[in-house]
Motif scaffolding. Structure first.
Motif, short mmCIF file in Angstrom:
data_model
loop_
_atom_site.label_atom_id
_atom_site.label_comp_id
_atom_site.label_asym_id
_atom_site.label_seq_id
_atom_site.Cartn_x
_atom_site.Cartn_y
_atom_site.Cartn_z
N ARG A 176 0.83 -1.22 0.00
CA ARG A 176 0.00 0.00 0.00
C ARG A 176 0.85 1.26 0.00
O ARG A 176 0.38 2.33 -0.38
CB ARG A 176 -0.92 0.02 1.22
CG ARG A 176 -1.98 -1.08 1.25
CD ARG A 176 -2.97 -0.87 2.39
NE ARG A 176 -2.30 -0.85 3.68
CZ ARG A 176 -2.00 -1.92 4.40
NH1 ARG A 176 -2.31 -3.12 3.93
NH2 ARG A 176 -1.40 -1.83 5.57
N ASP A 177 2.10 1.13 0.44
CA ASP A 177 2.99 2.29 0.52
C ASP A 177 3.67 2.62 -0.80
O ASP A 177 4.28 3.67 -0.93
CB ASP A 177 4.07 2.07 1.60
CG ASP A 177 3.49 1.92 2.99
OD1 ASP A 177 2.49 2.62 3.28
OD2 ASP A 177 4.01 1.11 3.78
N ILE A 178 3.61 1.69 -1.76
CA ILE A 178 4.22 1.94 -3.07
C ILE A 178 3.25 2.75 -3.90
O ILE A 178 2.11 2.33 -4.17
CB ILE A 178 4.54 0.62 -3.80
CG1 ILE A 178 5.45 -0.27 -2.96
CG2 ILE A 178 5.15 0.90 -5.17
CD1 ILE A 178 6.85 0.25 -2.80
N ASP A 179 3.67 3.93 -4.32
CA ASP A 179 2.81 4.81 -5.11
C ASP A 179 3.50 5.12 -6.44
O ASP A 179 4.70 4.90 -6.60
CB ASP A 179 2.54 6.11 -4.35
CG ASP A 179 1.35 6.86 -4.89
OD1 ASP A 179 0.61 6.28 -5.71
OD2 ASP A 179 1.15 8.03 -4.53
N GLY A 180 2.72 5.65 -7.36
CA GLY A 180 3.29 5.93 -8.66
C GLY A 180 3.34 4.66 -9.49
O GLY A 180 3.10 3.56 -8.99
N PRO A 181 3.66 4.76 -10.77
CA PRO A 181 3.55 3.61 -11.66
C PRO A 181 4.64 2.56 -11.45
O PRO A 181 5.83 2.87 -11.42
CB PRO A 181 3.67 4.24 -13.05
CG PRO A 181 4.47 5.48 -12.83
CD PRO A 181 4.07 5.98 -11.48
N VAL A 182 4.20 1.33 -11.28
CA VAL A 182 5.07 0.16 -11.40
C VAL A 182 4.42 -0.68 -12.49
O VAL A 182 3.30 -1.16 -12.31
CB VAL A 182 5.17 -0.64 -10.08
CG1 VAL A 182 6.03 -1.88 -10.29
CG2 VAL A 182 5.72 0.22 -8.96
N CYS A 183 5.08 -0.82 -13.63
CA CYS A 183 4.41 -1.37 -14.82
C CYS A 183 5.26 -2.42 -15.52
O CYS A 183 6.48 -2.35 -15.51
CB CYS A 183 4.10 -0.26 -15.82
SG CYS A 183 3.15 1.08 -15.13
N ILE A 184 4.56 -3.34 -16.15
CA ILE A 184 5.18 -4.37 -16.98
C ILE A 184 4.96 -3.99 -18.44
O ILE A 184 3.84 -3.72 -18.87
CB ILE A 184 4.56 -5.75 -16.71
CG1 ILE A 184 4.65 -6.10 -15.22
CG2 ILE A 184 5.23 -6.81 -17.58
CD1 ILE A 184 6.06 -6.16 -14.66
N PHE A 185 6.05 -4.00 -19.20
CA PHE A 185 5.99 -3.72 -20.63
C PHE A 185 6.43 -4.96 -21.41
O PHE A 185 7.36 -5.66 -21.03
CB PHE A 185 6.92 -2.56 -21.00
CG PHE A 185 6.40 -1.20 -20.62
CD1 PHE A 185 5.77 -0.39 -21.55
CD2 PHE A 185 6.56 -0.72 -19.32
CE1 PHE A 185 5.31 0.87 -21.20
CE2 PHE A 185 6.10 0.55 -18.97
CZ PHE A 185 5.46 1.34 -19.91
N GLY A 186 5.73 -5.22 -22.54
CA GLY A 186 6.19 -6.23 -23.47
C GLY A 186 5.56 -7.59 -23.31
O GLY A 186 4.38 -7.74 -22.98
N ASN A 187 6.38 -8.61 -23.52
CA ASN A 187 5.93 -9.99 -23.53
C ASN A 187 5.95 -10.58 -22.12
O ASN A 187 6.77 -10.19 -21.29
CB ASN A 187 6.86 -10.81 -24.44
CG ASN A 187 6.24 -12.14 -24.87
OD1 ASN A 187 5.09 -12.43 -24.60
ND2 ASN A 187 7.03 -12.94 -25.58
N HIS A 188 5.05 -11.53 -21.87
CA HIS A 188 5.10 -12.29 -20.62
C HIS A 188 6.17 -13.36 -20.78
O HIS A 188 5.90 -14.53 -21.02
CB HIS A 188 3.73 -12.91 -20.33
CG HIS A 188 3.72 -13.81 -19.13
ND1 HIS A 188 4.01 -13.35 -17.87
CD2 HIS A 188 3.45 -15.13 -19.00
CE1 HIS A 188 3.92 -14.36 -17.01
NE2 HIS A 188 3.59 -15.46 -17.68
#
Length: 327
Positions: A176-188
């Protein structure tokens, strides 16, 4: 209460489905006021197991369930579907290469794509989980041309959840303390790019909270190989974490992500320099059953390296598409 929607689950006798079905019936995926007609699809030998699963679900007395159907015929199970969760795929076996998996799954997703195109509603939403998910999703959509490409999505939410959790553990905080974008790009796959350079922890930049070497060298590889590490540790692939990610993805897509940025592998549209023709994980915001790709301001100090990673993942997806005889 809303009108019931028909939700189809393929591979419904499997371990992941067993973790998902009660949560769908409870309202965790589509909302607490959304009645569901549940349609369970699996191969013929699994029909007795499906019968037992139906009995268990009936015994749970879920008020949102209108009816439960079972079948071994995709054209029966997918008829008038509003949402299709594609869990079924040929499993990875020892000694197999990724190319072997692509070829095996091509036939499965071609058949299911034709069935979707023939009998499902043209508004159906489809989430593909069976690996290789991005390319299986492409095969499925190519064989269901009357259904809009934006109605298809491949699962990268598990990678997204792993990234957030690993960051929180290293930062000594809760997710809950992590804010802002954490994102996966591309292929799995191992070519996925993990972007968290703009994230914050309780208002502080992530780079100021976790040590530099972890963030720049260890973090992304940890996310990339997490699935393999789980198999090595317990002897079987992720089950309940995969189920949780599937529920998260469905809920955010269909109900809304409430302004949060989430990772979804969707039809590429030219954003982030990725041409049309593949399913590529990108940051999205969701509302009322629709997603919108978010244009992130990439950290300038990382941009060149980041773009090179995206192109590497894109080229892998093009290679997979060729092996699946899409191009």
């Amino acid at each position: 209460m809303k009108d019931p929607i028909k939700v189809v689950v393929t591979g419904a006798a499997g371990r992941i489905a067993n973790n998902i079905l009660p949560r769908i019936c409870h309202g965790d995926a589509f909302g607490s006021n959304q009645p569901v007609i549940l349609s369970l699809l699996d191969i013929t030998p699994a029909l007795p197991v499906l019968k037992g699963i139906v009995m268990e679900l009936e015994d749970c007395c879920f008020p949102l369930i209108t009816s439960i159907e079972t079948s071994d015929d995709p054209k029966v199970a997918l008829k008038d579907a509003d949402f299709a969760l594609m869990l079924a795929s040929y499993p990875f076996r020892p000694g197999m290469e990724r190319v072997d998996l692509l070829i095996k799954n091509k036939a499965i997703f071609k058949q299911q794509g034709i069935a979707l195109d023939t009998v499902a509603k043209k508004t159906v939403k489809v989430l593909v989980v069976g690996n290789p998910a991005n390319t299986n999703c492409l095969v499925l959509s190519e064989h269901a041309p009357s259904i809009p490409k934006e109605n298809f999505c491949a699962l990268t939410r598990l990678d997204h959840n792993r990234a957030v959790s690993l960051l929180a553990a290293r930062a000594g905080c809760t997710v809950r303390d992590i804010d802002g974008p954490v994102c996966i790009f591309g292929n799995h796959s191992s070519t996925m790019a993990v972007y968290a350079h703009s994230a914050t922890v309780k208002g502080k930049k992530i780079q100021d909270v976790v040590e530099k070497d972890f963030f720049s060298r260890e973090f992304e590889p940890l996310v990339q190989v997490r699935g393999g590490a789980i198999i090595k540790a317990k002897g079987t692939p992720s089950v309940f974490s995969a189920a949780a990610a599937i529920i998260d993805c469905i809920h955010d897509w269909m109900v809304g992500s409430e302004g949060r940025i989430v990772s979804m592998a969707v039809a590429s549209s030219g954003k982030y320099g990725i041409p049309e023709g593949v399913f590529f994980s990108v940051p999205c915001k969701c509302e009322d059953g629709k997603y919108e790709v978010v244009d992130l301001d990439i950290d300038p100090s990382y941009k060149e390296e980041f773009e090179a990673k995206l192109q590497k993942s894109y080229q892998e997806l093009i290679s997979e598409a060729k092996l699946a005889e899409i191009y």
